[in-house]
Motif scaffolding. Structure first.
Motif, mmCIF file in Angstrom:
data_model
loop_
_atom_site.group_PDB
_atom_site.id
_atom_site.type_symbol
_atom_site.label_atom_id
_atom_site.label_comp_id
_atom_site.label_asym_id
_atom_site.label_seq_id
_atom_site.Cartn_x
_atom_site.Cartn_y
_atom_site.Cartn_z
ATOM 1 N N ASP A 60 0.919 -1.234 -0.096
ATOM 2 C CA ASP A 60 -0.092 -0.033 -0.234
ATOM 3 C C ASP A 60 0.952 1.059 -0.012
ATOM 4 O O ASP A 60 1.198 1.707 0.780
ATOM 5 C CB ASP A 60 -1.082 -0.114 1.057
ATOM 6 C CG ASP A 60 -1.961 -0.928 0.855
ATOM 7 O OD1 ASP A 60 -2.164 -1.593 0.064
ATOM 8 O OD2 ASP A 60 -2.950 -1.234 2.125
ATOM 9 N N HIS A 95 0.111 0.539 9.234
ATOM 10 C CA HIS A 95 0.607 -0.149 8.137
ATOM 11 C C HIS A 95 2.264 -0.091 8.244
ATOM 12 O O HIS A 95 2.735 0.863 8.486
ATOM 13 C CB HIS A 95 0.275 0.432 6.728
ATOM 14 C CG HIS A 95 0.340 -0.738 5.544
ATOM 15 N ND1 HIS A 95 1.535 -0.857 5.133
ATOM 16 C CD2 HIS A 95 -0.732 -1.177 4.776
ATOM 17 C CE1 HIS A 95 1.323 -1.596 4.126
ATOM 18 N NE2 HIS A 95 0.095 -2.007 3.975
ATOM 19 N N SER A 136 0.307 4.815 5.338
ATOM 20 C CA SER A 136 -0.999 4.608 5.894
ATOM 21 C C SER A 136 -2.052 5.556 5.316
ATOM 22 O O SER A 136 -3.053 5.352 5.274
ATOM 23 C CB SER A 136 -0.967 4.354 7.258
ATOM 24 O OG SER A 136 -2.145 4.045 7.795
ATOM 25 N N SER A 168 -2.886 5.294 1.862
ATOM 26 C CA SER A 168 -3.258 3.881 1.050
ATOM 27 C C SER A 168 -4.873 4.006 0.732
ATOM 28 O O SER A 168 -5.594 4.075 1.275
ATOM 29 C CB SER A 168 -3.158 2.911 2.170
ATOM 30 O OG SER A 168 -3.981 1.734 1.855
ATOM 31 N N ASN A 211 -6.651 1.652 3.123
ATOM 32 C CA ASN A 211 -6.938 2.282 4.392
ATOM 33 C C ASN A 211 -8.053 3.280 4.338
ATOM 34 O O ASN A 211 -8.892 3.525 5.104
ATOM 35 C CB ASN A 211 -5.557 2.787 5.034
ATOM 36 C CG ASN A 211 -4.958 1.616 5.622
ATOM 37 O OD1 ASN A 211 -5.117 0.513 5.568
ATOM 38 N ND2 ASN A 211 -3.685 2.007 6.072
ATOM 39 N N ALA A 249 -2.672 -3.384 8.977
ATOM 40 C CA ALA A 249 -2.456 -4.255 7.641
ATOM 41 C C ALA A 249 -0.969 -4.517 7.668
ATOM 42 O O ALA A 249 -0.003 -3.951 8.085
ATOM 43 C CB ALA A 249 -2.703 -3.320 6.542
ATOM 44 N N SER A 250 -0.680 -5.663 6.946
ATOM 45 C CA SER A 250 0.679 -6.170 6.761
ATOM 46 C C SER A 250 1.379 -6.540 7.928
ATOM 47 O O SER A 250 0.819 -6.842 8.886
ATOM 48 C CB SER A 250 1.433 -5.320 5.649
ATOM 49 O OG SER A 250 2.780 -5.721 5.396
ATOM 50 N N GLY A 281 2.121 -3.976 9.923
ATOM 51 C CA GLY A 281 1.153 -3.211 10.790
ATOM 52 C C GLY A 281 0.331 -3.910 11.946
ATOM 53 O O GLY A 281 -0.136 -3.560 12.970
ATOM 54 N N GLY A 318 -3.018 -9.463 7.375
ATOM 55 C CA GLY A 318 -1.863 -9.041 8.306
ATOM 56 C C GLY A 318 -0.807 -10.166 8.427
ATOM 57 O O GLY A 318 -1.163 -11.304 8.092
#
Length: 497
Positions: free
Chosen positions: A261, A309, A314, A317, A320, A381-382, A384, A407
């Motif tokens: 992202d 993230h 972030s 993104s 997001n 996410a990921s 994060g 994630g």
């Protein structure tokens, strides 16, 4: 055992090393975080300070999987098992090594300037870092010091897991470690202040530490400085083994969400301060680093969701932003902010430094609660997502709920059992490897949790309706756990408490 900062850790480590009466030591710090620790050690030992830099060689299609490492003077360390398993051919290997060599030389020039490396021939190399999670970098550094002619190699760190220490004890002549927690997690969680060390700080400490130590040594020995090592054997292939630091698992790749992202935002300078909480544009202070964010809080919001993230912006993104818009429509406040500066995210090790990411997210959560006095949830996410779970494991954060989108909760494995916040893990049905890792992580969670699968969705949820499904699931989870209406529903018959 927790350390106030790297300086305090270095002083405590120096006390242990002073008792060893090391002969003709040279202190070698691993950049960047190991340099402030090494500086304190060098001062205590009256030894010259230098940097020992190694660079991992990553499989081309999966750069987090290392097939070897390189060091100064042409030192090459290869893991034949990984080369065979990943089917990395000679041409691919040479290309990766060429790029890594250029990056290594650039970093060393930035740190040392015009100074030659301190000679190791016949001396005691004391290799220092601020902590170790796996030990792969330290292992390679020990090999490099050995090949450069060190008569003895001592590895010294404030903290490390027991399995890494046992493995490294096979390579170093002595290993000094102040603390080895049973549930290690990440290095950053054991420091109160784990702010990023900048390249400028590294260069300044090396300049201050190198010359006084050399003058002291010349006074003791009655001779000039030992020249840089130029002996034979610098271009060698050595088996790195398959210890805990070799990252031989095939699950950490660019296809698994790190750095997907991307945005175009950049961070302001470290002197910036947070603006009024009602202003959509805010800045979160994280030690010497300032992290920009966008804060939206509708009137009567029951709580605020902080987005995390691991790489990219972030704030910028689109995924997001889409989820945040859905939460805003449902009445929730949202904070979209960057865990890393644009410069920091260029170094892939920062993206997977879960301790650093979690520390910064924790600071943001505490700032939100102080500014708005509302419940705070986290959407990760990921990498994060791992940071969100690590932050939720800290008792003082009191995070109300956590949602993960595609994630890597497995990267917080050491702290998952401590997470009490209700956790929803959203994974695409076609994201097979990430789904497997999320299910494994769910098995470690002790609090309320669910794994929600979006059928047919891949890692980025790009399929029609997939992202809308994520937003719907996240909104429902936060509503259930962060609003009075949701709490009342939770208390009804047949609902978990």
């Amino acid at each position: 055992m927790r350390f106030v900062d790297r300086t305090a850790a270095g002083r405590r480590l120096a006390e242990e090393l002073e008792r060893m009466d090391l002969e003709d030591p040279v202190v070698l710090g691993l950049p960047r975080g190991g340099i402030p620790v090494a500086y304190e050690v060098a001062r205590a030992l009256d030894a010259p300070l230098d940097v020992i830099a190694v660079r991992k060689l990553g499989v081309p299609y999966q750069p987090e999987l290392g097939f070897g490492a390189i060091g100064e003077d042409g030192v090459r360390i290869m893991n034949d098992d990984v080369l065979r398993a990943a089917r990395v051919g000679p041409r691919e290997r040479a290309a990766v090594e060429r790029d890594a060599r250029q990056a290594l030389e650039l970093r060393l020039r930035r740190y040392r300037g015009d100074r030659p490396p301190v000679g190791l021939l016949g001396r005691t190399a004391v290799i220092v870092d601020d902590g170790m999670a796996t030990g792969s970098t330290a292992f390679a550094a020990c090999r490099v010091a050995r090949v450069r002619g060190a008569a003895r190699v001592v590895l010294a760190v404030p903290l490390a897991p027991a399995d890494a220490l046992a493995w490294l004890g096979q390579e170093a002549d002595a290993v000094v470690c102040l603390s080895s927690p049973e549930y290690f997690g990440s290095v950053g969680q054991w420091y109160v202040d784990f702010a990023q060390t900048s390249d400028d700080e590294v260069a300044a400490l090396l300049t201050r530490g190198a010359m006084p130590g050399e003058r002291e040594r010349r006074g003791k020995r009655g001779k000039g400085p030992v020249p840089a090592d130029t002996g034979p054997g610098m271009d060698m292939d050595m088996d790195m083994g398959t210890g805990p630091g070799m990252d031989t698992g095939m699950g950490i790749g660019t296809s698994m969400g790190a750095g997907t992202d991307t945005g175009t935002g950049s961070a302001p300078g470290p002197g910036a301060a947070g603006r009024a909480a009602g202003d959509p544009e805010v800045v979160i202070g994280a030690g010497r680093t300032a992290l920009p964010g966008s804060l939206v809080v509708p009137d009567g919001a029951p709580g605020i969701v902080a987005f995390a993230h691991g790489s990219g912006s972030s704030r910028h993104s689109p995924r997001n932003q889409a989820v945040a818009s859905a939460l805003n429509r449902a009445g929730f406040g949202t904070l979209l902010f960057d865990l890393l500066t644009s410069d920091e995210e260029q170094d892939r090790t920062n993206v997977f430094d879960i301790g650093l990411l979690a520390e910064r997210l924790t600071l943001a959560v505490l700032w939100l609660r102080r500014e708005r006095a509302l419940p705070v949830g986290c959407f990760g996410a990921s990498t994060g997502a791992a940071a969100a779970l690590m932050s939720a494991a800290e008792p003082h954060t009191d995070i109300a709920a956590v949602v993960s989108r595609g994630g890597r909760p497995d990267l917080a494995a050491g702290r998952l059992a401590e997470v009490r916040a209700p956790t929803l893990l959203i994974v695409g049905g076609a994201d097979i490897e990430v789904l497997r890792l999320n299910r494994q992580a769910a098995g470690r969670l002790r609090g309320e949790h669910q794994v929600a699968i979006v059928p047919g969705a891949t890692h980025l949820f790009e399929e029609p309706g997939a992202l809308e499904a994520v937003a719907h699931l996240a909104t429902g989870w936060f509503t259930q756990h962060m609003t009075p209406h949701g709490a009342a529903a939770m208390s009804g018959p047949g609902r978990p408490h």
